[in-house]
Design a protein around this motif. Structure first.
Motif, mmCIF file in Angstrom:
data_model
loop_
_atom_site.group_PDB
_atom_site.id
_atom_site.type_symbol
_atom_site.label_atom_id
_atom_site.label_comp_id
_atom_site.label_asym_id
_atom_site.label_seq_id
_atom_site.Cartn_x
_atom_site.Cartn_y
_atom_site.Cartn_z
ATOM 1 N N GLU A 102 -9.160 77.152 -7.783
ATOM 2 C CA GLU A 102 -10.240 78.125 -7.654
ATOM 3 C C GLU A 102 -11.394 77.800 -8.605
ATOM 4 O O GLU A 102 -12.548 78.118 -8.328
ATOM 5 C CB GLU A 102 -9.697 79.523 -7.938
ATOM 6 C CG GLU A 102 -8.637 79.974 -6.949
ATOM 7 C CD GLU A 102 -7.861 81.173 -7.467
ATOM 8 O OE1 GLU A 102 -8.262 82.310 -7.120
ATOM 9 O OE2 GLU A 102 -6.868 80.983 -8.195
ATOM 10 N N LEU A 103 -11.050 77.203 -9.748
ATOM 11 C CA LEU A 103 -12.060 76.781 -10.718
ATOM 12 C C LEU A 103 -12.012 75.265 -10.864
ATOM 13 O O LEU A 103 -10.944 74.657 -10.782
ATOM 14 C CB LEU A 103 -11.802 77.424 -12.085
ATOM 15 C CG LEU A 103 -11.855 78.949 -12.147
ATOM 16 C CD1 LEU A 103 -11.475 79.437 -13.541
ATOM 17 C CD2 LEU A 103 -13.225 79.480 -11.751
ATOM 18 N N LEU A 104 -13.171 74.672 -11.074
ATOM 19 C CA LEU A 104 -13.248 73.230 -11.257
ATOM 20 C C LEU A 104 -13.612 72.913 -12.707
ATOM 21 O O LEU A 104 -14.665 73.315 -13.204
ATOM 22 C CB LEU A 104 -14.302 72.617 -10.329
ATOM 23 C CG LEU A 104 -14.589 71.124 -10.514
ATOM 24 C CD1 LEU A 104 -13.329 70.281 -10.306
ATOM 25 C CD2 LEU A 104 -15.711 70.664 -9.581
ATOM 26 N N TYR A 105 -12.728 72.186 -13.379
ATOM 27 C CA TYR A 105 -12.946 71.750 -14.755
ATOM 28 C C TYR A 105 -13.152 70.241 -14.751
ATOM 29 O O TYR A 105 -12.305 69.497 -14.263
ATOM 30 C CB TYR A 105 -11.740 72.148 -15.610
ATOM 31 C CG TYR A 105 -11.666 71.515 -16.987
ATOM 32 C CD1 TYR A 105 -12.800 71.091 -17.679
ATOM 33 C CD2 TYR A 105 -10.439 71.365 -17.621
ATOM 34 C CE1 TYR A 105 -12.717 70.521 -18.939
ATOM 35 C CE2 TYR A 105 -10.333 70.808 -18.891
ATOM 36 C CZ TYR A 105 -11.475 70.384 -19.536
ATOM 37 O OH TYR A 105 -11.380 69.810 -20.780
ATOM 38 N N VAL A 106 -14.301 69.798 -15.276
ATOM 39 C CA VAL A 106 -14.624 68.373 -15.308
ATOM 40 C C VAL A 106 -14.742 67.921 -16.770
ATOM 41 O O VAL A 106 -15.390 68.576 -17.590
ATOM 42 C CB VAL A 106 -15.942 68.076 -14.564
ATOM 43 C CG1 VAL A 106 -16.276 66.587 -14.647
ATOM 44 C CG2 VAL A 106 -15.832 68.510 -13.104
ATOM 45 N N VAL B 278 -7.059 77.744 -19.515
ATOM 46 C CA VAL B 278 -7.928 78.406 -18.537
ATOM 47 C C VAL B 278 -7.080 79.094 -17.472
ATOM 48 O O VAL B 278 -7.372 80.231 -17.055
ATOM 49 C CB VAL B 278 -8.896 77.394 -17.892
ATOM 50 C CG1 VAL B 278 -9.707 78.064 -16.784
ATOM 51 C CG2 VAL B 278 -9.830 76.805 -18.940
ATOM 52 N N ARG B 279 -6.035 78.440 -17.022
ATOM 53 C CA ARG B 279 -5.148 79.044 -16.021
ATOM 54 C C ARG B 279 -4.540 80.341 -16.530
ATOM 55 O O ARG B 279 -4.501 81.344 -15.815
ATOM 56 C CB ARG B 279 -4.045 78.049 -15.634
ATOM 57 C CG ARG B 279 -4.530 76.812 -14.894
ATOM 58 C CD ARG B 279 -3.383 75.908 -14.476
ATOM 59 N NE ARG B 279 -3.865 74.698 -13.831
ATOM 60 C CZ ARG B 279 -3.970 73.512 -14.435
ATOM 61 N NH1 ARG B 279 -3.585 73.375 -15.699
ATOM 62 N NH2 ARG B 279 -4.425 72.465 -13.779
ATOM 63 N N LEU B 280 -4.059 80.307 -17.758
ATOM 64 C CA LEU B 280 -3.426 81.486 -18.338
ATOM 65 C C LEU B 280 -4.442 82.592 -18.602
ATOM 66 O O LEU B 280 -4.170 83.772 -18.368
ATOM 67 C CB LEU B 280 -2.716 81.107 -19.640
ATOM 68 C CG LEU B 280 -1.443 80.273 -19.502
ATOM 69 C CD1 LEU B 280 -0.957 79.811 -20.876
ATOM 70 C CD2 LEU B 280 -0.351 81.080 -18.806
ATOM 71 N N SER C 170 -13.821 86.820 -14.797
ATOM 72 C CA SER C 170 -12.916 87.938 -15.049
ATOM 73 C C SER C 170 -11.491 87.491 -14.781
ATOM 74 O O SER C 170 -11.226 86.707 -13.869
ATOM 75 C CB SER C 170 -13.273 89.123 -14.149
ATOM 76 O OG SER C 170 -13.193 88.743 -12.783
ATOM 77 N N ALA C 171 -10.580 87.983 -15.593
ATOM 78 C CA ALA C 171 -9.171 87.638 -15.415
ATOM 79 C C ALA C 171 -8.625 88.293 -14.173
ATOM 80 O O ALA C 171 -8.967 89.420 -13.820
ATOM 81 C CB ALA C 171 -8.370 88.064 -16.629
ATOM 82 N N VAL C 172 -7.757 87.567 -13.475
ATOM 83 C CA VAL C 172 -7.102 88.077 -12.268
ATOM 84 C C VAL C 172 -5.712 88.549 -12.674
ATOM 85 O O VAL C 172 -4.887 87.758 -13.130
ATOM 86 C CB VAL C 172 -7.006 86.997 -11.176
ATOM 87 C CG1 VAL C 172 -6.293 87.550 -9.950
ATOM 88 C CG2 VAL C 172 -8.401 86.523 -10.800
ATOM 89 N N SER C 173 -5.456 89.841 -12.534
ATOM 90 C CA SER C 173 -4.148 90.380 -12.909
ATOM 91 C C SER C 173 -3.146 90.156 -11.791
ATOM 92 O O SER C 173 -3.524 90.058 -10.619
ATOM 93 C CB SER C 173 -4.246 91.869 -13.209
ATOM 94 O OG SER C 173 -4.555 92.584 -12.018
ATOM 95 N N PRO C 174 -1.841 90.084 -12.103
ATOM 96 C CA PRO C 174 -0.815 89.918 -11.079
ATOM 97 C C PRO C 174 -0.861 91.036 -10.039
ATOM 98 O O PRO C 174 -0.630 90.831 -8.862
ATOM 99 C CB PRO C 174 0.494 89.955 -11.881
ATOM 100 C CG PRO C 174 0.100 89.509 -13.254
ATOM 101 C CD PRO C 174 -1.265 90.050 -13.465
#
Length: 259
Positions: free
Chosen positions: A61-65, A92-94, A249-253
């Motif tokens: 979902e996010l691109l880290y370069v 970043v994932r966490l 924004s963080a995505v909650s479970p």
């Protein structure tokens, strides 16, 4: 005071000779072992490069370069994902609860000029959400301030405003630190012109002190080991955490399950 007897003198001479021989043998062994360790790590270059190429195929979902050199590749780590790039991607994932695709453009041995030539053309084809840049350590061996500044200007001009750029790590040896100080002045000055955030990698690695050669460095006595790369990641984390908190924004479970 009586002078040593011939027998004592012979013992002293024999002892000194033994110590000298031992020192020579140890130095010879140490150099051979160091060269062997360099060869071993050199053999991991294509392995790490292939790992990152394969990893870049995974969607996110996010691109880290990442732009950089062998440190971004994770040479010296127990596995490629233990490099500071891998540690930051996991963070970043966490922190966001989102999947992250990592495109590691770094090339082992890259200088700033080589990053301009080889990495920027690939970077220009991407639209990254997160960018880290740690390049320039390989320029210290053949230090040319004018060429370094020209290359840094080109790299920084190509970066988005949210990119995080690191200054050079601490080399500890005084003759190198003089050149590192000059390089870091250039990095900070040009980053300020482009309003880019500078990560204080030098301060972080300097705090570890000379003992870090035993605790944070791989067996080639140059590249970081797993612990060293965690230290590199810690240098980036405050700025990266603030950036992702501001922009993502963080995505909650719970919300994920509801979707």
């Amino acid at each position: 005071m009586t002078s040593p007897t011939p027998r004592i003198r012979s013992f002293i001479t024999a002892g000194a000779a033994a110590v000298t021989t031992g020192a020579v043998l140890y130095t010879t062994w140490f150099r051979r072992d160091l060269e062997q360790q360099k060869v071993i790590l050199n053999d991991t270059l294509p392995v790490h490069s292939a790992w990152w190429r394969d990893n870049a195929k995974h969607p996110g979902e996010l691109l880290y370069v990442a732009i950089g050199d062998s440190a971004a590749q994770g040479i010296g780590a127990s596995s490629p994902n233990k490099s500071y790039v891998g540690v930051l991607a996991d963070h970043v994932r966490l922190a966001t609860g989102r999947t992250v695709r990592v495109v590691n453009l770094s090339v082992s041995g890259a200088t700033v000029a080589l990053a301009v030539r080889d990495q920027l053309p690939r970077f220009d084809k991407l639209t990254p959400d997160l960018v880290t840049v740690a390049i320039g350590a390989n320029d210290i061996a053949q230090w040319n301030p004018k060429e370094f500044e020209a290359g840094i200007r080109t790299v920084f001009a190509d970066l988005p405003p949210h990119a995080l750029v690191a200054d050079l790590p601490c080399f500890h040896l005084p003759h190198n630190e003089i050149k590192v100080a000059a390089a870091n002045e250039i990095i900070r000055r040009i980053a300020a012109e482009h309003k880019l955030t500078v990560v204080s990698l030098h301060a972080t690695t300097k705090r570890a002190g000379l003992r870090s050669i035993l605790t944070h460095v791989a067996k080639d006595l140059f590249h970081p080991n797993d612990r060293g790369y965690r230290s590199w990641a810690e240098a980036f984390l405050p700025s990266m955490s603030a950036d992702i908190a501001h922009r993502f924004s963080a995505v909650s479970p719970t919300s994920t399950e509801a979707d």
